[in-house]
Design a protein around this motif. Structure first.
Motif, PDB file in Angstrom:
ATOM      1  N   ALA A  54      -1.508   7.304   1.212  1.00 44.22           N
ATOM      2  CA  ALA A  54      -1.143   6.611   2.473  1.00 44.22           C
ATOM      3  C   ALA A  54      -0.319   7.280   3.311  1.00 44.22           C
ATOM      4  N   TYR A  95      -8.377   1.181   4.337  1.00 44.15           N
ATOM      5  CA  TYR A  95      -8.030   0.839   2.968  1.00 44.15           C
ATOM      6  C   TYR A  95      -9.044  -0.621   2.576  1.00 44.15           C
ATOM      7  N   LEU A 150      -7.091  -3.711   0.971  1.00 48.38           N
ATOM      8  CA  LEU A 150      -6.421  -4.451   1.816  1.00 48.38           C
ATOM      9  C   LEU A 150      -7.440  -5.555   2.712  1.00 48.38           C
ATOM     10  N   ASP A 189       0.695   3.840  -3.213  1.00 42.57           N
ATOM     11  CA  ASP A 189      -0.269   4.932  -2.883  1.00 42.57           C
ATOM     12  C   ASP A 189       0.253   6.130  -2.094  1.00 42.57           C
ATOM     13  N   VAL A 207       0.841  -1.281  -0.069  1.00 39.25           N
ATOM     14  CA  VAL A 207      -0.040   0.007  -0.083  1.00 39.25           C
ATOM     15  C   VAL A 207       0.819   1.059   0.097  1.00 39.25           C
ATOM     16  N   ASP A 245      -6.375  -0.529  -5.762  1.00 40.54           N
ATOM     17  CA  ASP A 245      -6.525   0.885  -5.276  1.00 40.54           C
ATOM     18  C   ASP A 245      -8.062   1.254  -5.438  1.00 40.54           C
ATOM     19  N   PHE A 286      -1.947  -5.109  -4.784  1.00 42.51           N
ATOM     20  CA  PHE A 286      -2.485  -3.513  -4.273  1.00 42.51           C
ATOM     21  C   PHE A 286      -3.715  -3.569  -5.287  1.00 42.51           C
ATOM     22  N   VAL A 296      -4.241   3.228   7.075  1.00 48.05           N
ATOM     23  CA  VAL A 296      -3.944   1.974   6.152  1.00 48.05           C
ATOM     24  C   VAL A 296      -5.025   0.707   6.545  1.00 48.05           C
TER      25      VAL A 296
END
Length: 236
Positions: free
Chosen positions: A38, A48, A51, A35, A31, A100, A98, A44
């Motif tokens: 973050a 997120y 995640l 990103d 992450v 997003d 990841f 996070v």
């Protein structure tokens, strides 16, 4: 990570004896690597959804491998409800995926995803019908799939490739390639543009079609004017 015909494909999520907390740590690191928004570990961990979806998939995949299919689907659907991301329990996902934003992401049952892959919102890794067996794509390592892209069918997307936003990909993508458009086509391979594009421009198939139509309309107008002129001469 195993190799199949030059393509990196993942082992089943959670295999290899790797410690659970080590996997979670690498997920969090992915992450921060991908990103720039973050800001903190606390943010996070609690905000997120990508995640959370990956961690939920690890649990559902654990049950799926043990043939507890109903429990696996229940866990998957709970994660879908809270994150907006649907990952089938049977999908095999590598390290440091990841996702997003993630809303609308769908990953099918027989999909395989390598390491260090990035998916943006609205991506579908799906099938093309009701065929049995392997019916979803295999995504290599270090692949980026942009917002709204649809990768449909049982084929491979090679390592280090990029798929443009809203592209519809229905055939194999070689490694180190960039593909865009509907129906998606390769526009760059091994860092070399295949159609002399400027580095900051990607082709738009719709614009190409409109330009061709405009050219044909201009030609038809010229022909009509010529016929009118000929008719006026004949009338005189």
């Amino acid at each position: 990570m195993s190799k199949t015909k030059g393509l990196s494909v993942p082992r089943e999520s959670g295999n290899g004896g790797e410690h659970m907390f080590s996997r979670m740590k690498s997920d969090i690191a992915a992450v921060f690597d991908n990103d720039p928004a973050a800001r903190s570990l606390f943010e996070v961990l609690f905000t997120y959804s990508g995640l959370h979806a990956i961690w939920g998939h690890r649990i559902s995949h654990f049950f799926f491998k043990r043939r507890w299919f109903t429990i696996a689907r229940i866990v998957s659907q709970i994660c879908r409800f809270f994150t907006g991301i649907e990952i089938h329990p049977g999908a095999k996902i590598g390290r440091r995926l990841f996702i997003d934003h993630g809303m609308g992401v769908v990953i099918g049952e027989t999909c395989e995803i390598g390491d260090d892959v990035v998916l943006y919102q609205g991506v579908t890794l799906g099938g093309t019908g009701k065929e049995k067996g392997k019916r979803h794509p295999t995504i290599g390592s270090n692949v980026v799939i942009s917002s709204g892209a649809k990768v449909l069918g049982s084929f491979t997307v090679g390592d280090n490739s990029k798929i443009g936003a809203n592209a519809i990909v229905m055939q194999e993508v070689p490694p180190n390639s960039t593909v865009v458009g509907f129906k998606a086509r390769v526009v760059k391979r091994d860092g070399i543009s295949l159609n002399r594009l400027d580095h900051d421009k990607l082709p738009d198939p719709l614009i190409d079609i409109f330009q061709q139509m405009e050219k044909q309309i201009v030609e038809l107008r010229c022909q009509v004017e010529e016929l009118r002129g000929q008719k006026n001469k004949d009338d005189k």
